[in-house]
Motif scaffolding. Structure first.
Motif, short mmCIF file in Angstrom:
data_model
loop_
_atom_site.label_atom_id
_atom_site.label_comp_id
_atom_site.label_asym_id
_atom_site.label_seq_id
_atom_site.Cartn_x
_atom_site.Cartn_y
_atom_site.Cartn_z
N ARG A 90 0.84 -1.20 0.00
CA ARG A 90 0.00 0.00 0.00
C ARG A 90 0.87 1.25 0.00
NH1 ARG A 90 -4.44 -0.35 4.38
NH2 ARG A 90 -4.78 -2.19 3.12
N GLY A 91 0.52 2.20 -0.85
CA GLY A 91 1.31 3.42 -0.98
C GLY A 91 0.92 4.47 0.04
N MET A 92 1.61 5.60 -0.03
CA MET A 92 1.40 6.69 0.92
C MET A 92 -0.04 7.19 0.88
SD MET A 92 3.48 10.26 1.17
CE MET A 92 2.97 11.56 2.29
N ILE A 93 -0.55 7.40 -0.34
CA ILE A 93 -1.94 7.83 -0.51
C ILE A 93 -2.67 6.70 -1.23
CG2 ILE A 93 -3.52 9.51 -1.51
CD1 ILE A 93 -1.30 11.55 -1.37
N PRO A 94 -3.50 5.93 -0.52
CA PRO A 94 -4.19 4.80 -1.16
C PRO A 94 -4.91 5.22 -2.43
CG PRO A 94 -4.56 4.77 1.20
CD PRO A 94 -3.87 6.07 0.90
N GLY A 95 -4.66 4.49 -3.51
CA GLY A 95 -5.27 4.80 -4.79
C GLY A 95 -4.47 5.75 -5.64
N ALA A 96 -3.64 6.57 -5.01
CA ALA A 96 -2.86 7.55 -5.77
C ALA A 96 -1.38 7.22 -5.81
CB ALA A 96 -3.05 8.95 -5.19
N THR A 97 -0.92 6.45 -4.84
CA THR A 97 0.49 6.05 -4.79
C THR A 97 0.59 4.55 -5.02
OG1 THR A 97 0.83 7.78 -3.12
CG2 THR A 97 2.62 6.21 -3.48
N ARG A 98 1.25 4.16 -6.06
CA ARG A 98 1.43 2.74 -6.39
C ARG A 98 2.85 2.34 -6.01
NH1 ARG A 98 3.01 -0.68 -10.62
NH2 ARG A 98 1.64 -2.48 -10.95
N VAL A 99 2.98 1.32 -5.15
CA VAL A 99 4.31 0.94 -4.64
C VAL A 99 4.53 -0.56 -4.81
CG1 VAL A 99 5.83 0.90 -2.62
CG2 VAL A 99 4.26 2.83 -2.97
N GLN A 100 5.71 -0.90 -5.26
CA GLN A 100 6.17 -2.28 -5.36
C GLN A 100 7.53 -2.41 -4.69
OE1 GLN A 100 6.33 -3.35 -9.56
NE2 GLN A 100 4.80 -4.94 -9.20
#
Length: 530
Positions: free
Chosen positions: A143-153
């Motif tokens: 999960r990224g910093m801003i759910p839905g706006a930050t995509r993290v792998q």
């Protein structure tokens, strides 16, 4: 093969020359200019095996430089192609296993069954990581910093060049079992072969080349650890070391000064507990297997046996009977249960521990002496009783076919005794109540605890990590950690839609951003979002 013929008949001077061609050395250097080649002594008769070139620190530097070039191309090789190569090696090793067994026995003196266990372990490792490497190293969505706006792998990238320093007691398993996952993770490898068992490792590299391994991707250097091993630690991007605790500390300290990671599997003084409800016959047989496999020259072998006082006499008698029944021999077939010790130094160490204990009052229940009538480095499987703390055999690692018996009165006492000392590699509990045994196991300070098995169950379970606590080392081989340790974790974050800060430098924009973000944080808290 005759017991008087130490060198396997199929090993020719031409084949040795071909294997030794795999040692990384400066091709421009005249033979007379370099260090003297080293020839180990075959334990079965103390005749020289074969002269192997000795590398210099400059050779190590060239090996690592060549490996870096090869690794750049290998890192871009599809995972399936890497796996197919390792599976091809798997098939070749099974097909040529008699050659591997001959070489292992020639260089170490171990019984053939114990040599076969190395082959079985390596092909299992090869198959497991070839099939599971992609799973272990797959990108992981978080999960990224801003759910839905930050995509993290989180992704895994190779370390680069891995240095593997392996010991003489398991030249195939410990020499190759750590190389395979490192290669599958996209690294190049430079191995420092032990001087006693270099031919086994060089033969295996030749087999890997036949399976299709690129020339410079796995390189081997040889020579004294103080020179060649030190140079290797100073040059690579990660170190995998197996050996003594003293040397492991030095390796770890040297790697740490360069901020280079290291996994270290070191010594052990491994305990086995026999509870009052144990199957005595099975426990005795398991103790024999765990104490005397590989002539006791095994980091996870059992040296301390704690037996509940209610069954002490019955267990002792059964253990002594089973120990005396073992067959010693220097044969290239499966007729011997126990082989030779590997070096004069090991024979001296074992004899010193046993003789010192006897001089201070310990009793020899079985064995207790060298057997030069069988071979120059043979020592009988030995069971001691009445061992006390002032005896070296009580707390120091013997690394030979010697086990000591101690009675105990309660489970709490057994756990306290098992946890004595600074080591914590492997342990064993024998009990018909496996649930209670598991509860006791969690109280034992040890990287692995086997229940109703001496040592092999945990070590052979390749999907589970294997390693030590305390002075027994750092890190794990096998399982997920056994391949992930050869990679770096890299975070890839992609921001979409919303910026991560004020849109304008004005104070009003900043305060508006903070107010809006505080509201989002409070909302996430109410919604129970991490």
């Amino acid at each position: 093969m005759s017991t008087d013929q130490a060198r396997p008949a199929w090993v020719t001077d031409e084949s040795i020359a071909r294997w030794c061609g795999g040692v990384r050395r400066d091709a421009k250097r005249d033979e007379a200019e370099g260090p003297e080649p080293l020839a180990a002594l075959a334990p079965f008769d103390l005749s020289p095996t074969a002269a192997v070139p000795t590398c210099t620190p400059e050779d190590v530097a060239e090996a690592v430089a060549g490996a870096r070039v090869a690794q750049a191309a290998w890192a871009g090789t599809p995972a399936k192609r890497r796996a197919d190569l390792v599976l091809a090696f798997h098939d070749l090793l099974l097909k040529r296993q008699d050659q591997a067994l001959d070489l292992i026995q020639w260089e170490t003196g171990k019984a053939r069954y114990h040599a076969w266990m190395e082959v079985a372990q390596v092909v299992t490792i090869a198959r497991h990581y070839a099939r599971r490497a992609r799973h272990y190293l797959a990108p992981h969505r978080v999960r990224g910093m801003i759910p839905g706006a930050t995509r993290v792998q989180e992704v895994r990238v190779p370390k680069g060049v891995v240095g593997v320093i392996s010991p003489w007691n398991y030249p195939l398993y410990l020499g190759v079992g750590d190389v395979l996952p490192a290669l599958l993770a996209g690294n190049a490898v430079v191995s420092k072969a032990d001087s006693q068992t270099a031919l086994t490792l060089l033969w295996t590299r030749d087999l890997m080349a036949e399976a299709g391994l690129p020339t410079d991707l796995w390189q081997i250097v040889t020579g004294p650890g103080s020179v060649v091993g030190t140079a290797l630690v100073d040059a690579v991007d990660y170190v995998c070391f197996t050996g003594s605790t003293a040397t492991g500390r030095a390796v770890g300290e040297r790697a740490a000064r360069r901020l280079v990671g290291a996994s270290l599997e070191l010594g052990g003084k491994n305990p086995l507990i026999v509870r009052a409800d144990a199957d005595i016959t099975a426990a005795a047989a398991g103790t024999v297997a765990a104490a005397f496999a590989n002539t006791g020259q095994m980091c996870i072998h059992i040296e301390r046996v704690y037996v509940h006082q209610k069954v002490y006499d019955a267990f002792r008698d059964e253990l002594v009977r089973a120990t005396r029944a073992l067959r010693l021999g220097r044969t290239y077939d499966y007729s011997a249960d126990i082989g030779s010790l590997t070096s004069k130094a090991q024979l001296a160490a074992v004899g010193s521990h046993v003789d010192g204990a006897v001089a201070k009052g310990a009793t020899v229940l079985a064995g207790g002496k060298a057997r030069p009538d069988i071979g120059p480095l043979f020592y009988e499987p030995t069971v001691l009783e009445g061992v006390t703390p002032e005896m070296a055999v009580c707390g120091e690692e013997t690394f030979g076919p010697v086990v000591s018996l101690y009675p105990y009165a309660s489970d709490d006492e057994a756990v306290d005794l098992a946890n004595q000392g600074s080591y914590g590699l492997s342990a064993s509990i024998w009990s018909k109540d496996t649930r209670e045994a598991a509860r006791l196991a969690r109280r034992i300070r040890s990287g692995s605890v086997n229940i109703n098995d001496g040592a092999a169950a945990a070590a052979g379970s390749i999907e589970a990590g294997m390693g030590g606590m305390g002075d027994s080392g750092l890190g794990r081989r096998h399982g997920a950690e056994g391949i992930r340790k050869y990679t770096e974790s890299q975070t890839l974050a992609t921001q979409r839609l919303l910026p991560l800060g004020p849109t304008k430098p004005e104070e009003s924009s900043v305060t508006s951003f903070i107010r809006r973000t505080n509201g989002q944080l409070a909302l996430l808290r109410r919604l129970g979002v991490r």
